[in-house]
Design a protein around this motif. Structure first.
Motif, PDB file in Angstrom:
ATOM      1  N   UNK A 185       8.534   9.953  -1.318  1.00  0.00           N
ATOM      2  CA  UNK A 185       8.307  10.823  -0.445  1.00  0.00           C
ATOM      3  C   UNK A 185       8.880   9.500   0.787  1.00  0.00           C
ATOM      4  N   UNK A 186       8.898   8.398  -0.179  1.00  0.00           N
ATOM      5  CA  UNK A 186       9.722   6.806   1.313  1.00  0.00           C
ATOM      6  C   UNK A 186      11.046   6.678   0.664  1.00  0.00           C
ATOM      7  N   UNK A 187      12.198   5.709   1.563  1.00  0.00           N
ATOM      8  CA  UNK A 187      13.364   4.950   0.596  1.00  0.00           C
ATOM      9  C   UNK A 187      12.689   3.506   0.438  1.00  0.00           C
ATOM     10  N   UNK A 188      12.822   3.233  -0.187  1.00  0.00           N
ATOM     11  CA  UNK A 188      12.325   1.887  -0.441  1.00  0.00           C
ATOM     12  C   UNK A 188      13.971   0.877   0.966  1.00  0.00           C
TER      13      UNK A 188
ATOM     14  N   UNK B 253      -2.789   0.959  10.423  1.00  0.00           N
ATOM     15  CA  UNK B 253      -2.344   0.060   9.591  1.00  0.00           C
ATOM     16  C   UNK B 253      -0.673  -0.425   9.189  1.00  0.00           C
ATOM     17  N   UNK B 254       0.122   0.382   9.022  1.00  0.00           N
ATOM     18  CA  UNK B 254       1.370   0.471   8.207  1.00  0.00           C
ATOM     19  C   UNK B 254       2.209  -0.045  10.093  1.00  0.00           C
ATOM     20  N   UNK B 255       1.851   0.141  10.769  1.00  0.00           N
ATOM     21  CA  UNK B 255       2.869   0.406  12.018  1.00  0.00           C
ATOM     22  C   UNK B 255       2.353  -1.566  12.504  1.00  0.00           C
ATOM     23  N   UNK B 256       0.811  -1.615  11.955  1.00  0.00           N
ATOM     24  CA  UNK B 256       0.684  -3.133  12.796  1.00  0.00           C
ATOM     25  C   UNK B 256       0.853  -4.530  11.828  1.00  0.00           C
ATOM     26  N   UNK B 257       1.106  -4.075  10.726  1.00  0.00           N
ATOM     27  CA  UNK B 257       1.831  -4.657   9.625  1.00  0.00           C
ATOM     28  C   UNK B 257       3.878  -4.883  10.506  1.00  0.00           C
TER      29      UNK B 257
ATOM     30  N   UNK C 235       0.180  -1.085  -0.210  1.00  0.00           N
ATOM     31  CA  UNK C 235      -0.440   0.077  -0.094  1.00  0.00           C
ATOM     32  C   UNK C 235       1.104   1.365   0.149  1.00  0.00           C
ATOM     33  N   UNK C 236       2.079   1.151  -0.058  1.00  0.00           N
ATOM     34  CA  UNK C 236       3.482   2.323   0.413  1.00  0.00           C
ATOM     35  C   UNK C 236       3.888   2.981  -1.042  1.00  0.00           C
TER      36      UNK C 236
END
Length: 449
Positions: free
Chosen positions: A67-70, A415-419, A58-59
């Motif tokens: 905006x996010x570093x893989x 939701x991402x933190x839960x993952x 989802x990201x």
């Protein structure tokens, strides 16, 4: 096919659990089964995945926007398997022998064509297929040649490189921009398309602020969001779609509904009306389907989207030893009318993985399996730093609660933190989050290469 050397080292007295696919559901399942069974010597757990690292799908739009570093957020499969008691084996499943209970895996070669691993087979007692889904281009001409899908981190990085190169090229050239330069067409206004449009609006303005002063983003950069249906976000409530449309239009994003794409060319996008939208960058985010190899996989039942048909216990309809979870599974939505399937969402894969941990343990004890019932907690759409909109559902909020703004953004991030917690535990997740907050102020707000 010959068995790989490591096959002979599998303890013969242990139940062999093989999970194919390391997406959100597959990796969570492998991690939790490794912790509860693999470490204790109660079962042998193997994850087969063709990629080397995992990223939360989802990201992917944030990787595409820069905006996010893989590399900061990816999870290395080999390290994860070492820490959590399962085995990671690189490769792509290409066949299945249900009689002999063998998974056939294709050989792996690197980017230079050098062999990494040969073709091999992996024996199983319980098999879980979690290979996710891919883009469905509906046979539209030119999509494969001229559009980029956002199915993998590699594709998202490829789009970002093209975006940066397009800005550098436009800044350095002396002649006026052509009609297609710095024009972006996003085909499909589901969650991925909508989130990408908002993220790109912010990212492109941040990018040109790093001394690319010859580009005026308000004048030169145009984002077109194209949807064949009557409104964006067709799977979500109309109120969510309306709020998202209003915000995107306020940012200057061109939202086109009732606009079916009939072809993608080197110059842009052709609509059914005959109009051509010039575009230098095209993203195809319309429609999903399970991988094609599933429809002819050892006689297992599939639907028109290549999804494996499963029973309420998540077992495939024609083989009780084989389970399927995530986007590749056509799971019945218990409590709804007959024929309604659980939607392909990350929250569904997370719930299925959690359910299957307990059910495989019951299976090993010889106990009957319990059916899985999907709990819909609602849908949230992130519009980058501008807003988050959506609805929360369930007993906790007393039905259906409309949310937006900071509260919705907090829930979306949770939701991402839960993952992450499912993969790494509370302490590692908390420490990692704190460290990223500390280093964020010393890094550019958008990836510049």
């Amino acid at each position: 096919m010959p068995a790989a050397p490591f096959e002979s080292r599998t303890p013969q007295h242990l139940h062999r659990i093989v999970i194919v696919g390391g997406g959100a559901g597959g990796l969570e399942l492998a991690t939790r089964l490794g912790d509860s069974l693999g470490r204790k010597g109660l079962a042998h757990v193997t994850l087969i995945e063709k990629a080397r690292s995992h990223f939360w799908k989802p990201h992917l739009h944030e990787i595409a926007a820069g905006s996010m570093d893989l590399h900061v957020h990816a999870t290395d499969y080999l390290a994860q398997s070492h820490w959590h008691g399962f085995r990671y084996r690189v490769g792509e499943m290409v066949g299945l022998d249900r009689a002999q209970r063998l998974v056939h895996v294709a050989p792996v070669v690197d980017e230079e064509g050098v062999s990494v691993t040969p073709a091999y087979t992996r024996g199983y007692d319980t098999l879980v297929i979690a290979v996710g889904s891919g883009t469905n281009d509906f046979g539209t001409p030119g999509v494969a040649e001229h559009a980029i899908a956002l199915e993998t981190p590699t594709q998202a990085q490829r789009f970002h490189r093209r975006l940066v190169n397009a800005c550098l090229r436009a800044h350095m050239q002396r002649e006026p921009l052509s009609p297609r330069q710095l024009q972006v067409a996003i085909i499909g206004a589901g969650a991925t398309g909508v989130e990408l449009a908002a993220e790109l609006h912010k990212a492109t303005r941040t990018l040109v602020s790093y001394n690319l002063e010859r580009i005026d983003p308000e004048r030169d950069i145009r984002l077109n969001l194209i949807e064949a249906g009557p409104r964006i976000l067709p799977a979500l409530p109309a109120r969510v779609a309306g709020a998202a449309t209003q915000l995107l239009q306020g940012l200057g994003v061109q939202v086109r509904t009732d606009a079916r794409v009939t072809a993608v060319t080197a110059e842009g996008v052709v609509l059914a009306s005959g109009e051509t939208l010039p575009a230098e960058l095209v993203v195809w985010a319309a429609g999903v389907k399970a991988p094609d190899f599933l429809k002819d996989l050892a006689g297992l039942e599939t639907n028109r989207l290549n999804q494996l048909v499963v029973t309420p216990t998540l077992q495939t309809s024609r083989d009780e030893r084989i389970f399927a979870i995530g986007d590749c599974a056509a799971a019945p939505w218990l409590g709804r009318e007959a024929g309604v399937l659980v939607p392909p969402r990350a929250q569904a894969a997370h719930q299925q993985a959690s359910h299957l941990v307990g059910q495989i343990q019951r299976q090993l004890r010889g106990q009957p399996l319990k059916p899985w019932k999907y709990r819909d907690f609602g849908s949230l759409v992130s519009l980058g730093e501008y807003s988050t909109v959506g609805n929360l559902m369930g007993a906790l909020v007393g039905g259906n609660l409309w949310v937006e703004g900071l509260f919705a953004r907090t829930v979306y991030l949770s939701l991402y933190k839960m993952h992450q917690v499912a993969l790494h535990g509370w302490w590692k997740t908390a420490l990692g989050s704190a460290s990223r907050l500390l280093t964020r102020s010393t890094e550019p707000r958008v990836k510049l290469h």
